[in-house]
Design an enzyme around this catalytic site. Structure first.
Site, mmCIF file in Angstrom:
data_model
loop_
_atom_site.group_PDB
_atom_site.id
_atom_site.type_symbol
_atom_site.label_atom_id
_atom_site.label_comp_id
_atom_site.label_asym_id
_atom_site.label_seq_id
_atom_site.Cartn_x
_atom_site.Cartn_y
_atom_site.Cartn_z
ATOM 1 N N CYS A 107 0.872 -1.190 0.000
ATOM 2 C CA CYS A 107 0.000 0.000 0.000
ATOM 3 C C CYS A 107 0.905 1.236 0.000
ATOM 4 O O CYS A 107 2.074 1.140 -0.386
ATOM 5 C CB CYS A 107 -0.966 -0.023 1.185
ATOM 6 S SG CYS A 107 -0.171 -0.026 2.805
ATOM 7 N N ASP A 120 -8.244 3.860 1.003
ATOM 8 C CA ASP A 120 -7.286 4.340 2.011
ATOM 9 C C ASP A 120 -8.074 4.843 3.228
ATOM 10 O O ASP A 120 -8.838 5.805 3.118
ATOM 11 C CB ASP A 120 -6.478 5.470 1.360
ATOM 12 C CG ASP A 120 -5.452 6.062 2.298
ATOM 13 O OD1 ASP A 120 -5.462 5.722 3.503
ATOM 14 O OD2 ASP A 120 -4.635 6.875 1.829
ATOM 15 N N ASN A 131 2.281 1.403 4.359
ATOM 16 C CA ASN A 131 2.594 0.121 5.036
ATOM 17 C C ASN A 131 2.315 0.191 6.541
ATOM 18 O O ASN A 131 3.009 -0.421 7.341
ATOM 19 C CB ASN A 131 4.057 -0.318 4.768
ATOM 20 C CG ASN A 131 4.386 -1.746 5.204
ATOM 21 O OD1 ASN A 131 5.516 -2.035 5.572
ATOM 22 N ND2 ASN A 131 3.432 -2.644 5.170
ATOM 23 N N CYS A 172 -1.412 0.618 7.361
ATOM 24 C CA CYS A 172 -2.849 0.306 7.466
ATOM 25 C C CYS A 172 -3.224 -0.913 6.624
ATOM 26 O O CYS A 172 -3.393 -2.019 7.151
ATOM 27 C CB CYS A 172 -3.702 1.504 7.055
ATOM 28 S SG CYS A 172 -3.524 2.935 8.142
ATOM 29 N N ARG A 173 -3.357 -0.724 5.312
ATOM 30 C CA ARG A 173 -3.939 -1.785 4.483
ATOM 31 C C ARG A 173 -3.038 -2.989 4.280
ATOM 32 O O ARG A 173 -3.482 -4.138 4.454
ATOM 33 C CB ARG A 173 -4.347 -1.200 3.118
ATOM 34 C CG ARG A 173 -5.475 -0.192 3.220
ATOM 35 C CD ARG A 173 -5.627 0.627 1.956
ATOM 36 N NE ARG A 173 -4.488 1.512 1.756
ATOM 37 C CZ ARG A 173 -4.289 2.283 0.698
ATOM 38 N NH1 ARG A 173 -5.184 2.264 -0.282
ATOM 39 N NH2 ARG A 173 -3.234 3.069 0.614
ATOM 40 N N SER A 174 -1.760 -2.755 3.910
ATOM 41 C CA SER A 174 -0.928 -3.934 3.613
ATOM 42 C C SER A 174 -0.568 -4.756 4.857
ATOM 43 O O SER A 174 -0.562 -5.992 4.775
ATOM 44 C CB SER A 174 0.317 -3.553 2.796
ATOM 45 O OG SER A 174 1.127 -2.618 3.447
HETATM 46 P P1 4NP Z 1 -1.796 2.767 4.094
HETATM 47 O O1 4NP Z 1 -2.500 4.102 4.700
HETATM 48 O O2 4NP Z 1 -1.236 3.145 2.738
HETATM 49 O O3 4NP Z 1 -2.932 1.806 3.990
HETATM 50 O O4 4NP Z 1 -0.726 2.367 5.086
HETATM 51 C C1 4NP Z 1 -1.881 5.340 4.743
HETATM 52 C C2 4NP Z 1 -0.963 5.629 5.735
HETATM 53 C C3 4NP Z 1 -0.369 6.868 5.795
HETATM 54 C C4 4NP Z 1 -0.702 7.839 4.858
HETATM 55 C C5 4NP Z 1 -1.616 7.553 3.866
HETATM 56 C C6 4NP Z 1 -2.202 6.290 3.801
HETATM 57 N N1 4NP Z 1 -0.113 9.115 4.937
HETATM 58 O O5 4NP Z 1 -0.450 9.975 4.095
HETATM 59 O O6 4NP Z 1 0.732 9.367 5.806
#
Ligand code: 4NP
Length: 160
Positions: free
Chosen positions: A12, A129, A15, A17-19
Site C-alpha cells: 500500500c 485508504d 505500510n 494500514c492496508r498492507s
Molecule cells: P496505508 O495508509 O497506505 O494503507 O498504510 C496510509 C498511511 C499513511 C498515509 C496515507 C495512507 N499518509 O499519508 O501518511
C-alpha cells in the site's frame, strides 16, 4: 524434496494500514489451514513516510475486533522485491502504477496484481485508504481484505 515457500507481498502507500492488515489476515488463514510451510507473506509501502513504524493503532484495533493480529514495522518497497516475491498485491490503482514504474525493463509485470481482483463477494476495485477517515473505514478495510485474501489463497493453491 524440499520446495521453496510461495511468497506473497502486500503493498500500500504507508505500510501501516492496508498492507499489514492483508498480511495479518493471510497469515491467520495460513495458520488455520496449516499452510505456513508452503506460503509466506510480507508487506511494504510505496512511500517512505512511515519507515520503521508499527501498524496504525486504529487499524490494529479494527483487526483485533475480528481476531486478527497485526505485526511488523513499515518498510519501503524495493526493486529487489520483484525477484524475491512470486506475487505482489497492490491495494489501489495508484500503488499498482507506482510499483510497475519501478519495473524498468517490464520483466515482472505479470507478478503484480490489484488485490480486489481476488474478491468474491465485494465489487470494489480498490481497497480504500482509511487513513483520514473514521472507524467504519478501518472496519471496512478488514471486511474487504478478508474477502480478497480468501479468494487469493484459493487462486494460489490452484497454482502451486
Ligand atoms: P496505508 O495508509 O497506505 O494503507 O498504510 C496510509 C498511511 C499513511 C498515509 C496515507 C495512507 N499518509 O499519508 O501518511
Amino acid at each position: 524434496m524440499v520446495t521453496k515457500p510461495y511468497k506473497l507481498l502486500f503493498v500500500c502507500l504507508g505500510n501501516i494500514c492496508r498492507s499489514p492488515s492483508a498480511e495479518g489476515i493471510m497469515n491467520h488463514l495460513l495458520q488455520q489451514r496449516q499452510l505456513t510451510d508452503q506460503i509466506e507473506c510480507d508487506s511494504a509501502g510505496t512511500s517512505s513516510y512511515h519507515i520503521g513504524s508499527s501498524p496504525d493503532g486504529r487499524m490494529t484495533a479494527a483487526a483485533k475486533r475480528q481476531g486478527i493480529r497485526l505485526a511488523g514495522r513499515s518498510r519501503q518497497f524495493v526493486v529487489d522485491d520483484f525477484e524475491q516475491f512470486d506475487r505482489i498485491l497492490a491495494m489501489d490503482k495508484s500503488n499498482y502504477q507506482d510499483i510497475l514504474q519501478l519495473d524498468c525493463h517490464e520483466k515482472f509485470s505479470d507478478r503484480v496484481y490489484l488485490m480486489c481482483n481476488f474478491c468474491r463477494h465485494h465489487s470494489d476495485d480498490e481497497v480504500p485508504d482509511p487513513y483520514y477517515g473514521g472507524e467504519a473505514g478501518f472496519n471496512y478495510v478488514i471486511e474487504l481484505l478478508q474477502d480478497a485474501c480468501e479468494g487469493l489463497l484459493e487462486d494460489v493453491l490452484r497454482q502451486i
